[in-house]
Design an enzyme around this catalytic site. Structure first.
Site, PDB file in Angstrom:
ATOM      1  N   HIS A   1       3.267  -3.973   3.161  1.00 50.06           N
ATOM      2  CA  HIS A   1       2.589  -4.998   2.369  1.00 50.06           C
ATOM      3  C   HIS A   1       1.294  -4.551   1.518  1.00 50.06           C
ATOM      4  O   HIS A   1       1.061  -4.937   0.348  1.00 50.06           O
ATOM      5  CB  HIS A   1       2.203  -6.073   3.187  1.00 50.06           C
ATOM      6  CG  HIS A   1       1.106  -7.277   2.887  1.00 50.06           C
ATOM      7  ND1 HIS A   1       1.700  -8.484   2.475  1.00 50.06           N
ATOM      8  CD2 HIS A   1      -0.289  -7.227   2.441  1.00 50.06           C
ATOM      9  CE1 HIS A   1       0.774  -9.309   2.119  1.00 50.06           C
ATOM     10  NE2 HIS A   1      -0.241  -8.600   1.844  1.00 50.06           N
ATOM     11  N   GLU A   2       0.638  -3.627   2.267  1.00 52.48           N
ATOM     12  CA  GLU A   2      -0.426  -3.077   1.427  1.00 52.48           C
ATOM     13  C   GLU A   2      -0.042  -2.236   0.247  1.00 52.48           C
ATOM     14  O   GLU A   2      -0.700  -2.206  -0.901  1.00 52.48           O
ATOM     15  CB  GLU A   2      -1.500  -1.962   2.213  1.00 52.48           C
ATOM     16  CG  GLU A   2      -1.929  -3.103   3.320  1.00 52.48           C
ATOM     17  CD  GLU A   2      -2.792  -4.464   3.025  1.00 52.48           C
ATOM     18  OE1 GLU A   2      -3.359  -4.358   1.857  1.00 52.48           O
ATOM     19  OE2 GLU A   2      -2.450  -5.444   3.584  1.00 52.48           O
TER      20      GLU A   2
ATOM     21  N   GLU B   1      -0.689 -12.760  -2.325  1.00 53.29           N
ATOM     22  CA  GLU B   1      -0.146 -12.619  -1.103  1.00 53.29           C
ATOM     23  C   GLU B   1       1.403 -12.884  -0.874  1.00 53.29           C
ATOM     24  O   GLU B   1       2.142 -12.115  -0.237  1.00 53.29           O
ATOM     25  CB  GLU B   1      -0.879 -13.408  -0.065  1.00 53.29           C
ATOM     26  CG  GLU B   1      -2.295 -13.078   0.149  1.00 53.29           C
ATOM     27  CD  GLU B   1      -2.491 -11.481   0.552  1.00 53.29           C
ATOM     28  OE1 GLU B   1      -1.491 -11.146   1.371  1.00 53.29           O
ATOM     29  OE2 GLU B   1      -3.332 -10.964  -0.101  1.00 53.29           O
TER      30      GLU B   1
ATOM     31  N   HIS C   1       0.713  -4.174  -2.565  1.00 57.84           N
ATOM     32  CA  HIS C   1      -0.617  -4.445  -3.456  1.00 57.84           C
ATOM     33  C   HIS C   1      -0.891  -3.437  -4.299  1.00 57.84           C
ATOM     34  O   HIS C   1      -1.371  -3.765  -5.503  1.00 57.84           O
ATOM     35  CB  HIS C   1      -1.622  -4.681  -2.675  1.00 57.84           C
ATOM     36  CG  HIS C   1      -1.848  -6.154  -1.936  1.00 57.84           C
ATOM     37  ND1 HIS C   1      -1.706  -7.310  -2.643  1.00 57.84           N
ATOM     38  CD2 HIS C   1      -1.915  -6.481  -0.794  1.00 57.84           C
ATOM     39  CE1 HIS C   1      -1.855  -8.462  -1.973  1.00 57.84           C
ATOM     40  NE2 HIS C   1      -1.886  -7.872  -0.550  1.00 57.84           N
TER      41      HIS C   1
END
Length: 349
Positions: free
Chosen positions: A163-164, A257, A167
């Site tokens: 997930h990071e 998100e 980003h």
């Protein structure tokens, strides 16, 4: 459109938003200065001979220069400021099994995402959370809390790191790091300008103008009325700027998100693992004390105790740092065809 099909457009949009963000930031500083100059000029337009008349817009020139310098500092040092504020320490020589596993997972997700391996940081906090920061892909940082390493399985940790990394790949971290740095500077600027107003001279200057002759009094009255309007707008800007900039940061974070969740599922091929990780993070109700309000929008979950992200409605939409966790989990479960476990069939991501 699917998250995959929309990915490159989202990246281009984030680049545009980053440029617009810096431009708006500098424009705000210019208004703080030149707006003050304009009000001061109008208040001193009809002062008596020999009294000070404000004609050189030195406040605007100074604040615009400060805005440009601060934007450059935020661009160059924003990531370091974020990491310093959380008390994170860089993981250079992993010793424990958990530290070695974290480094291994970051290396795996760097390969899966096609990105350079980011620097790995550990935040000394027992609450599970994580964030990415940085301006350029080759100089990105991924930070996780000690609580995250201890509470998640390897698959769940991999999903959070993915997930990071999402980003980073989607250029969210650049936009969100700039927001974190500039929001803090705007708040500081607003506080400083309002503090200076306590020693302000607008009221005193206005009195001199009202003592002019008949024609001057009429002219001064019109200028004085306009000066009051400009001054009120200027003060409203100073008061509302920190709140508006913070709401902007929260709004940007919420939109990013969902895309990061979907992109993480692409990296790991395991959306259920991220859903399980988010559930564990959500169930840990304690706030992440090491992460402050100014950088809350960088995290995978609201670090302030998840008071609003567990709800839907106007307040959650306007003030929550993240979209409702139940919706995020339901979407990830849907990707894994686990509708029957949630009882919710969400819209297509």
């Amino acid at each position: 459109m699917s998250a995959a099909g929309n990915l490159f457009e989202q990246q281009r949009a984030n680049r545009r938003r980053s440029a617009v963000l810096v431009a708006v930031f500098v424009a705000f500083f210019a208004w703080v200065g030149f707006g003050g100059d304009l009000a001061y000029y109008l208040f001193t337009l009809d002062v008596e001979d020999g009294a000070y008349r404000h004609t050189v817009p030195w406040m605007g020139l100074v604040t615009t220069a400060i805005g440009i310098v601060m934007a450059w500092i935020a661009w160059q040092r924003g990531p370091k400021q974020v990491l310093w504020a959380t008390g994170a320490w860089q993981l250079l020589d992993p010793n424990t099994l958990e530290e070695k596993q974290l480094v291994n997972v970051v290396e795996e997700m760097a390969i899966a995402s096609g990105l350079p391996k980011p620097k790995v940081w550990v935040v000394p906090d027992r609450d599970p959370n994580a964030f990415a920061t940085g301006i350029k892909e080759r100089d990105a940082h991924v930070a996780v809390t000690e609580g995250l390493m201890k509470s998640l399985s390897r698959d769940e940790l991999q999903a959070v790191v993915a997930h990071e990394m999402a980003h980073i790949r989607n250029h969210d971290m650049k936009l969100m790091t700039l927001l974190a740095a500039l929001v803090g500077v705007i708040a500081l600027m607003s506080d400083g300008a309002l503090r200076m107003m306590r020693f302000g001279t607008f009221g005193g200057r206005r009195g001199g103008g009202s003592r002019g002759g008949g024609g001057g009094g009429k002219k001064g009255g019109g200028a004085g009325a306009l000066a009051v309007i400009v001054l009120v707008l200027w003060l409203v800007t100073l008061i509302l700027a920190p709140l508006i900039s913070r709401l902007l940061a929260l709004g940007v974070s919420r939109k990013r998100e969902f895309l990061a969740d979907a992109t993480a599922a692409q990296f790991t091929r395991n959306p259920g693992a991220l859903a399980d990780a988010l559930r564990k993070i959500e169930d840990a109700a304690a706030p992440t004390k090491a992460i402050k309000r100014g950088t809350a929008h960088l995290c995978i979950a609201d670090p302030l105790g998840r008071r609003l992200t567990g709800k839907e409605g106007f307040l959650a939409t306007a003030f929550a740092t993240h979209p409702p966790m139940a919706v995020r989990i339901a979407r990830l479960k849907a990707m894994a065809y686990e509708y029957e476990k949630t009882g919710v069939i969400p819209e297509e991501v």
